[in-house]
Enzyme design. Structure first.
Site, PDB file in Angstrom:
ATOM      1  CD  GLU A 139     -28.650  -6.544 -47.460  1.00 42.71           C
ATOM      2  OE1 GLU A 139     -29.369  -7.550 -47.487  1.00 42.71           O
ATOM      3  OE2 GLU A 139     -28.333  -5.890 -48.462  1.00 42.71           O
ATOM      4  CB  SER A 171     -27.653  -7.998 -59.323  1.00 45.96           C
ATOM      5  OG  SER A 171     -28.097  -7.078 -58.385  1.00 45.96           O
ATOM      6  CD  GLU A 188     -32.990   6.828 -57.176  1.00 38.37           C
ATOM      7  OE1 GLU A 188     -32.307   5.808 -56.953  1.00 38.37           O
ATOM      8  OE2 GLU A 188     -32.492   7.964 -57.280  1.00 38.37           O
ATOM      9  CB  SER A 199     -19.689  -7.498 -53.334  1.00 38.52           C
ATOM     10  OG  SER A 199     -20.257  -6.355 -53.910  1.00 38.52           O
ATOM     11  N   GLY A 204     -25.917 -14.013 -54.358  1.00 35.82           N
ATOM     12  CA  GLY A 204     -26.273 -14.015 -55.777  1.00 35.82           C
ATOM     13  C   GLY A 204     -27.682 -13.502 -55.981  1.00 35.82           C
TER      14      GLY A 204
END
Lengths: 243, 378
Positions: free
Chosen positions: B247, B132, B365, B164, B130
């Site tokens: 990750e 975003s 970015e 997800s 958890g």
């Protein structure tokens, strides 16, 4: 890094820096001979240095980093494989891969140094996101070329490096495009002058991309190798080469 | 300057056996349809995860005391690269095995560890992350979901988004604001939230292909016991960002389109088109290089180093590669040919899902900004 390799690097680095892009065989060749560098890969029993392929990588990469104008890698390779042979072509492709890797790192260092110093609009160029993102892309390409060169050297140490040299030269060739483009772009006009030290690197990079197999040559060879082996052999083949 | 120092990866002696074990397991229980093998680490298949757990291939590096198998980091690396290269449906357990389990073992209290870790290793408990929120994407420090103390309990209110696998997960590790009025990276904590806790609502978000992989998750006065706090109160930011190297550099960052590359090779075997062989060569060179880079970072991580810059480079190059494959295949293959059907199906599927590759786990970015900082540019 082994002790002998560190010694080798400590000897070659300042020497190549001093000789650099202005070196000539007539004036400086003897110094390389004196240090035994052309005999790097010859066995000690034959009066050589007894170096391995990782040692060769170190020397080739530093020759690229300093844009050494004497083709020392060719002198070293000529003592292990006869010119005109398949083996000679492959080893020279490996040498050019390592030189590309070194020259890209040198051009990246110059570029980073320059954008941190050069002020426009009241701040260093390196503070602008557009410049940062370009250089980050360049750094990734330089990293890929360096890793490819190491991978090829490791394969040579293991024995058969046909696949790895093809992949490494192709990957390094492709890195030249982004590297030279970004290096010149961030330098602006000064990088385009004869006086400034970028062109000895970028012009060699363009030359080395063509020599001993351009992109088309190696992608055809490597692609044919992979297609002939078949789709189901690709991954097991790749892992079996390092396991 | 040398930004990426490669080293000879000392592949474990058990690697060939592990590869055989994984290949046999995938052949018996994996997906046959090449389209379903693409981008396989988002494809949840709880039965397959359970098979992996039974085979001792989850929680491989964890202590036996918590259901792990005390294998080396590189042995785990061998297993996950085999699973991904084969397009195995590893989505259900992927997050739990890669990061939630290790995070719980590193920072969790005894209750949390006993509750979740052995179940993850059995392939029976799945996790989601958890991070975003509607107002907090790349700018993660603007988290607004709150945790407030009520007696010895914590009460969570707010919302996460783009989560997800929330709909197949058993728990979430959420980053929330535990100090009222705190700003940015300060005052954040991580909580372990069982998905069946009253007040937790999961709503599907359908993606552009019509698939359901990510979700909105709402928290309405979700009451948690004191031991649901993971690690240190207020240290959530540091904890959540500490394992990003793990990750970012894994083989899932370059292998998401590998099945399309393999189908391209298969197609090229019959098509006899020199342009396809050239493309195969170019993509093979890149795959070989990326594998070397990813494994090199894994070797450094296994030694306890944190090669953050190198890991970030692997993600950037790898994502660009897995995105380029469908674009280049589309441009090169003659779609009029009757034998191009399989490669076409995989290609057109990946064209649609590949934009997510350079969004998930940090946008291109953001990633390039991190590399720039690593170069000393800001």
């Amino acid at each position: 890094m082994s002790d002998t390799r560190r010694m080798l690097a400590e000897m070659a680095d300042p020497l190549f820096a001093e000789l650099g892009a202005d070196a000539t065989m007539d004036r400086d060749g003897a110094r390389l001979e004196q240090l035994g560098l052309p005999a790097l890969l010859m066995p000690e029993a034959d009066g050589g240095f007894g170096g391995d392929w990782m040692d060769a990588l170190t020397v080739f990469r530093l020759a690229g980093y300093h844009a050494l104008a004497i083709d020392l890698p060719a002198m070293i390779v000529a003592k292990t494989a006869g010119e005109g042979t398949e083996a000679h072509f492959a080893l020279m492709a490996f040498a050019r891969t390592a030189q590309i890797a070194g020259a890209l790192d040198a051009a990246l260092a110059l570029s980073v140094g320059y954008v941190n110093e050069r002020q426009q609009f009241g701040r260093p160029l390196g503070k602008f996101q557009a410049v940062q993102q370009s250089l980050a892309g360049f750094a990734c390409e330089a990293a890929a070329a360096n890793c490819a060169a190491v991978g090829a050297a490791q394969a040579l140490e293991r024995g058969d490096a046909g696949f790895e040299i093809a992949a490494a030269k192709l990957r390094a060739n492709r890195a030249v495009e982004v590297g030279t483009t970004v290096a010149h772009q961030v330098h602006g006009a000064i990088g385009f002058t004869h006086e400034y030290g970028l062109h000895p690197l970028t012009r060699r990079l363009w030359q080395w991309r063509s020599e001993y197999g351009n992109d088309a040559y190696w992608s055809k060879r490597l692609g044919t190798m992979v297609v002939d082996a078949g789709a189901d052999s690709f991954w097991p083949g790749l892992t079996a080469r390092t396991d | 300057m040398q930004t990426f120092v490669t080293e000879a990866v000392d592949w474990p002696g058990t690697a060939p056996d592990l590869r055989e074990q994984v290949r046999a397991l995938v052949a018996a229980h994996g997906e046959r349809d090449p389209v379903r093998r693409a981008n396989c680490w988002t494809k949840a298949n709880p039965q397959f995860s359970k098979k992996l757990g039974e085979a001792g291939l989850l929680g491989m590096t964890w202590p036996k005391e918590y259901g792990g198998h005390e294998r080396s980091q590189l042995e785990r690396y061998v297993v996950i690269e085999e699973l991904l290269a084969a397009g195995a449906p590893v989505g259900a357990h992927w997050i739990a095995d890669r990061q939630s389990g290790p995070l719980l073992l590193r920072l969790g209290n005894e209750e949390l560890k006993r509750r979740w870790v052995p179940e993850i290793a059995r392939g029976e408990a799945f996790a989601c992350i958890g991070l975003s929120e509607p107002g907090s994407g790349s700018d993660l420090a603007s988290v607004r979901t709150t945790a407030r103390r009520d007696g010895s309990d914590w009460v969570i209110d707010g919302q996460k988004v783009w989560t997800s696998g929330a709909h197949v997960s058993h728990f979430m590790i959420a980053l929330v604001r535990s100090e009222a009025g705190s700003e940015r990276q300060q005052g954040l904590s991580q909580f372990v939230i069982p998905m069946d806790t009253p007040g937790v609502t999961v709503k599907p978000i359908t993606d552009l292909t019509g698939a359901h992989e990510f979700n909105e998750v709402f928290f309405d006065a979700v009451r948690l016991p004191a031991h649901a706090l993971l690690g240190e109160e207020g240290a959530g930011w540091k904890q959540a960002t500490a394992e990003l190297s793990l990750e970012r550099s894994g083989p899932e960052r370059y292998l998401s389109s590998m099945v399309l590359f393999l189908e391209l090779v298969r197609h090229a075997e019959t098509a006899q088109d020199p342009a396809l062989a050239e493309l195969v060569g170019r993509l093979a060179a890149e795959a070989w290089t990326l594998r070397l880079m990813s494994a090199s970072v894994a070797a450094k991580l296994a030694r306890g180093e944190d090669p953050a810059l190198e890991a970030t480079m692997v993600k950037d190059l790898g994502n660009s590669y897995e995105q380029a494959i469908p674009q280049l295949v589309q441009a090169a293959v003659d779609w009029e040919r009757i034998d191009a059907q399989v490669v076409q199906a995989v290609c057109f599927y990946l064209l649609q899902v590949s934009p997510s590759f350079s969004l998930r786990g940090g946008t291109r970015e953001i990633v390039k900004g991190i590399i720039a900082r690593g170069l000393g540019l800001r």
